[in-house]
Design a protein around this motif. Sequence first.
Motif, short mmCIF file in Angstrom:
data_model
loop_
_atom_site.label_atom_id
_atom_site.label_comp_id
_atom_site.label_asym_id
_atom_site.label_seq_id
_atom_site.Cartn_x
_atom_site.Cartn_y
_atom_site.Cartn_z
N ASN A 2 0.86 -1.18 0.00
CA ASN A 2 0.00 0.00 0.00
C ASN A 2 0.89 1.23 0.00
O ASN A 2 1.69 1.43 0.92
CB ASN A 2 -0.90 0.02 1.22
N TYR A 4 1.25 5.32 -0.05
CA TYR A 4 0.59 6.59 0.25
C TYR A 4 1.48 7.71 -0.29
O TYR A 4 2.56 7.97 0.23
CB TYR A 4 0.38 6.74 1.75
N GLU A 148 2.50 -6.96 2.03
CA GLU A 148 1.39 -6.09 2.45
C GLU A 148 1.89 -4.84 3.18
O GLU A 148 1.17 -4.26 4.00
CB GLU A 148 0.44 -6.87 3.36
N ASN A 150 2.97 -1.08 4.27
CA ASN A 150 2.45 0.28 4.10
C ASN A 150 3.63 1.23 3.93
O ASN A 150 4.49 1.33 4.82
CB ASN A 150 1.61 0.70 5.31
N LYS A 190 -3.69 7.16 -2.46
CA LYS A 190 -3.35 5.80 -2.01
C LYS A 190 -3.47 4.83 -3.17
O LYS A 190 -4.49 4.79 -3.86
CB LYS A 190 -4.28 5.36 -0.87
N ARG A 192 -2.78 0.65 -4.17
CA ARG A 192 -2.53 -0.71 -3.68
C ARG A 192 -1.97 -1.55 -4.82
O ARG A 192 -2.62 -1.71 -5.85
CB ARG A 192 -3.81 -1.34 -3.12
N THR A 199 -2.43 -2.61 -10.05
CA THR A 199 -2.53 -1.46 -9.17
C THR A 199 -3.98 -0.99 -9.07
O THR A 199 -4.65 -0.78 -10.08
CB THR A 199 -1.66 -0.30 -9.69
N CYS A 202 -7.01 3.68 -4.64
CA CYS A 202 -7.94 3.70 -3.50
C CYS A 202 -8.35 5.12 -3.12
O CYS A 202 -9.44 5.30 -2.56
CB CYS A 202 -7.29 3.02 -2.30
#
Length: 223
Positions: A2, A4, A148, A150, A190, A192, A199, A202
């Motif tokens: 993820n 950001y 997974e 961030n 965001k 993912r 991709t 989000c």
Amino acid sequence: MNVYLVRHGLARSNLTDPDGCGYDPVFESVEKHDPSLTPQGERQADLTGSRLAGVAFDAAFVSPLHRALSTCAGILRHQKKHIGMEVLPALAECNSVHHRLMPEELLGHIWPDIKLIMPYDLPQDTPHNLWLRANRVVEYMKSRFPGEENILIVSHGAFLSRYLNAAFLSFSEAQAGGYILAAENCSITKLRIAENERTTVCAIDETGHLGDAVSREPFDVIE
């Protein structure tokens, strides 16, 4: 993974247009090549940190320019677990020939836990080189974070809106040439990235967390 993507907070370089956001003589005389955040920009960084406090970041990458470093530090202050900033020069803004980057020893003095990932040397800014630079960032992230995790990335308006977003979305260089995704100060996008490298977008240019601190800035003066 993820990702950001956050643009830095309002900086003095965003206040030089008298017909747009106002005029700041301090920028003209002192900080022309590596401007710092304005008080509003510092507040934006703090509000963004509050918005992302529930996200446990595994790593944070940032441009070597002052306005991005200060923004990233302001965001990370809200993390429950300490995360050091990793400086990735490839995240610097376009027009890098005009940058006057801080010496590495000064970076370490201001932010003691900072880590420089790659050398400062950047190739001349041409559209092709900027496209290559953005793709190198994406490939580095994908190779280092296959699960997974961030990841926080703090960069700049033009580089984010014209190149890095397009690279994460696997656009071709020709497609990216006509692609601009608005990136307001301290906005959050965001993405993912799944194991098959698909991709999912989000959130795009989210600024609701800024309230009355949002920048009223015309897109064509973003730097």
